[in-house]
Scaffold this motif. Structure first.
Motif, PDB file in Angstrom:
ATOM      1  N   SER A  19      49.623  55.399  21.819  1.00 56.30           N
ATOM      2  CA  SER A  19      50.693  56.148  21.166  1.00 56.30           C
ATOM      3  C   SER A  19      52.101  55.687  21.524  1.00 56.30           C
ATOM      4  CB  SER A  19      50.552  57.650  21.448  1.00 56.30           C
ATOM      5  OG  SER A  19      50.742  57.899  22.822  1.00 56.30           O
ATOM      6  N   ASP A  20      52.280  55.073  22.689  1.00 52.75           N
ATOM      7  CA  ASP A  20      53.620  54.585  23.038  1.00 52.75           C
ATOM      8  C   ASP A  20      53.595  53.138  23.514  1.00 52.75           C
ATOM      9  OD1 ASP A  20      52.476  54.944  25.530  1.00 52.75           O
ATOM     10  OD2 ASP A  20      54.161  56.040  26.377  1.00 52.75           O
ATOM     11  N   CYS A  21      52.642  52.376  22.995  1.00 52.05           N
ATOM     12  CA  CYS A  21      52.501  50.967  23.365  1.00 52.05           C
ATOM     13  C   CYS A  21      53.211  50.087  22.331  1.00 52.05           C
ATOM     14  CB  CYS A  21      51.017  50.600  23.429  1.00 52.05           C
ATOM     15  SG  CYS A  21      50.704  48.896  23.969  1.00 52.05           S
ATOM     16  N   THR A  22      53.571  48.892  22.741  1.00 52.65           N
ATOM     17  CA  THR A  22      54.211  47.934  21.837  1.00 52.65           C
ATOM     18  C   THR A  22      53.215  47.247  20.914  1.00 52.65           C
ATOM     19  OG1 THR A  22      54.005  46.131  23.428  1.00 52.65           O
ATOM     20  CG2 THR A  22      56.067  47.402  23.470  1.00 52.65           C
ATOM     21  N   GLY A  23      51.932  47.510  21.096  1.00 54.69           N
ATOM     22  CA  GLY A  23      50.914  46.838  20.289  1.00 54.69           C
ATOM     23  C   GLY A  23      50.619  45.460  20.842  1.00 54.69           C
ATOM     24  N   ALA A  24      50.601  45.351  22.162  1.00 53.08           N
ATOM     25  CA  ALA A  24      50.366  44.057  22.811  1.00 53.08           C
ATOM     26  C   ALA A  24      49.067  43.415  22.335  1.00 53.08           C
ATOM     27  CB  ALA A  24      50.359  44.223  24.331  1.00 53.08           C
ATOM     28  N   CYS A  25      48.042  44.223  22.114  1.00 56.87           N
ATOM     29  CA  CYS A  25      46.756  43.682  21.659  1.00 56.87           C
ATOM     30  C   CYS A  25      46.890  43.011  20.297  1.00 56.87           C
ATOM     31  CB  CYS A  25      45.699  44.775  21.620  1.00 56.87           C
ATOM     32  SG  CYS A  25      46.105  46.168  20.549  1.00 56.87           S
ATOM     33  N   CYS A  26      47.909  43.383  19.538  1.00 57.82           N
ATOM     34  CA  CYS A  26      48.124  42.830  18.201  1.00 57.82           C
ATOM     35  C   CYS A  26      48.793  41.458  18.236  1.00 57.82           C
ATOM     36  CB  CYS A  26      48.932  43.801  17.361  1.00 57.82           C
ATOM     37  SG  CYS A  26      48.107  45.393  17.139  1.00 57.82           S
ATOM     38  N   SER A  27      48.932  40.903  19.439  1.00 58.10           N
ATOM     39  CA  SER A  27      49.433  39.529  19.539  1.00 58.10           C
ATOM     40  C   SER A  27      48.329  38.592  20.037  1.00 58.10           C
ATOM     41  CB  SER A  27      50.666  39.462  20.446  1.00 58.10           C
ATOM     42  OG  SER A  27      50.330  39.811  21.757  1.00 58.10           O
ATOM     43  N   MET A  28      47.111  39.131  20.132  1.00 55.00           N
ATOM     44  CA  MET A  28      45.961  38.303  20.501  1.00 55.00           C
ATOM     45  C   MET A  28      45.327  37.751  19.220  1.00 55.00           C
ATOM     46  SD  MET A  28      44.437  40.784  23.552  1.00 55.00           S
ATOM     47  CE  MET A  28      42.823  40.681  22.925  1.00 55.00           C
ATOM     48  N   PRO A  29      44.683  36.584  19.293  1.00 60.90           N
ATOM     49  CA  PRO A  29      43.993  36.066  18.101  1.00 60.90           C
ATOM     50  C   PRO A  29      42.921  37.046  17.637  1.00 60.90           C
ATOM     51  CG  PRO A  29      44.099  34.405  19.828  1.00 60.90           C
ATOM     52  CD  PRO A  29      44.559  35.694  20.444  1.00 60.90           C
ATOM     53  N   VAL A  30      42.809  37.219  16.326  1.00 61.90           N
ATOM     54  CA  VAL A  30      41.829  38.146  15.761  1.00 61.90           C
ATOM     55  C   VAL A  30      40.786  37.352  15.000  1.00 61.90           C
ATOM     56  CG1 VAL A  30      41.459  40.098  14.199  1.00 61.90           C
ATOM     57  CG2 VAL A  30      43.541  39.990  15.583  1.00 61.90           C
ATOM     58  N   GLU A  31      39.547  37.428  15.489  1.00 58.01           N
ATOM     59  CA  GLU A  31      38.429  36.764  14.832  1.00 58.01           C
ATOM     60  C   GLU A  31      37.723  37.773  13.943  1.00 58.01           C
ATOM     61  OE1 GLU A  31      36.120  35.191  18.081  1.00 58.01           O
ATOM     62  OE2 GLU A  31      37.336  33.368  18.138  1.00 58.01           O
ATOM     63  N   VAL A  32      37.443  37.359  12.707  1.00 59.71           N
ATOM     64  CA  VAL A  32      36.815  38.246  11.737  1.00 59.71           C
ATOM     65  C   VAL A  32      35.666  37.528  11.039  1.00 59.71           C
ATOM     66  CG1 VAL A  32      38.973  39.509  11.346  1.00 59.71           C
ATOM     67  CG2 VAL A  32      38.405  37.610   9.859  1.00 59.71           C
ATOM     68  N   ARG A  33      34.836  38.326  10.426  1.00 57.25           N
ATOM     69  CA  ARG A  33      33.732  37.801   9.624  1.00 57.25           C
ATOM     70  C   ARG A  33      33.974  38.185   8.159  1.00 57.25           C
ATOM     71  NH1 ARG A  33      29.790  35.557  12.501  1.00 57.25           N
ATOM     72  NH2 ARG A  33      29.711  36.019  14.731  1.00 57.25           N
ATOM     73  N   LEU A  34      33.159  37.662   7.278  1.00 57.24           N
ATOM     74  CA  LEU A  34      33.323  37.883   5.843  1.00 57.24           C
ATOM     75  C   LEU A  34      33.396  39.374   5.465  1.00 57.24           C
ATOM     76  CD1 LEU A  34      33.694  36.542   3.113  1.00 57.24           C
ATOM     77  CD2 LEU A  34      31.206  36.426   2.918  1.00 57.24           C
ATOM     78  N   PRO A  35      32.525  40.245   5.983  1.00 56.55           N
ATOM     79  CA  PRO A  35      32.642  41.673   5.620  1.00 56.55           C
ATOM     80  C   PRO A  35      33.997  42.281   6.006  1.00 56.55           C
ATOM     81  CG  PRO A  35      30.499  41.237   6.594  1.00 56.55           C
ATOM     82  CD  PRO A  35      31.325  39.998   6.790  1.00 56.55           C
ATOM     83  N   ASP A  36      34.589  41.811   7.098  1.00 56.43           N
ATOM     84  CA  ASP A  36      35.924  42.279   7.477  1.00 56.43           C
ATOM     85  C   ASP A  36      36.942  41.895   6.416  1.00 56.43           C
ATOM     86  OD1 ASP A  36      35.392  43.360  10.164  1.00 56.43           O
ATOM     87  OD2 ASP A  36      35.070  41.270  10.753  1.00 56.43           O
ATOM     88  N   LEU A  37      36.856  40.651   5.940  1.00 59.99           N
ATOM     89  CA  LEU A  37      37.799  40.154   4.942  1.00 59.99           C
ATOM     90  C   LEU A  37      37.662  40.910   3.625  1.00 59.99           C
ATOM     91  CD1 LEU A  37      37.450  36.352   5.723  1.00 59.99           C
ATOM     92  CD2 LEU A  37      39.410  37.825   6.276  1.00 59.99           C
ATOM     93  N   VAL A  38      36.431  41.323   3.299  1.00 64.44           N
ATOM     94  CA  VAL A  38      36.214  42.136   2.097  1.00 64.44           C
ATOM     95  C   VAL A  38      36.862  43.506   2.304  1.00 64.44           C
ATOM     96  CG1 VAL A  38      34.470  43.290   0.665  1.00 64.44           C
ATOM     97  CG2 VAL A  38      34.124  40.913   1.380  1.00 64.44           C
TER      98      VAL A  38
END
Length: 134
Positions: A19-38
């Motif tokens: 709730s009061d974080c800068t979103g540090a995790c959102c600067s890590m590489p994000v690996e996804v699969r095809l269902p995620d992209l859909v």
């Protein structure tokens, strides 16, 4: 303050920490699969029968992904020049596709480089409580 590159600085995750974080995790590489992209709406369900290589080429050209691992069928989402996820709002530091976010994000920090811990960094500009998690 946690350093995203130094896992020993990460803090044990607890509810409400986002709730009061800068979103540090959102600067890590994000690996996804095809269902995620859909789910994210960048690949149509009708494309699922198409070779992954073709989908990857299109998404690279559109600058949605930066890499595709052919052997494992894993796409890595494109990030901004500062390392942030392209779906992270720069002002609010909240995910712009939260309801459609990939499984990697849904399962963080249960899984990841240090399960159960996160790179929590308090946002000094956050003067309000956010009622939902990243």
């Amino acid at each position: 303050m946690a350093d995203i590159e130094r896992l020993d600085t990460w803090v044990r995750y607890k509810n409400g920490l986002c709730s009061d974080c800068t979103g540090a995790c959102c600067s890590m590489p994000v690996e996804v699969r095809l269902p995620d992209l859909v789910r994210m709406g960048v690949v149509d369900e009708f494309e699922m029968d198409e070779p992954l290589k073709n989908i990857a080429k299109r998404l690279e050209k559109q600058r949605i992904i930066q890499h595709f691992n052919f052997k494992h069928g894993i796409f890595t989402l494109m990030r901004r020049a500062n390392g942030d996820c392209q779906y992270l709002d720069q002002q609010t530091r909240l995910c712009t596709i939260y309801e459609r976010r990939p499984n990697t994000c849904r399962n963080h920090p249960k899984i990841g480089p240090r399960p159960g811990f996160c790179a929590y960094t308090r946002n000094p500009n956050q003067g309000r409580k956010v009622t939902y998690e990243r």
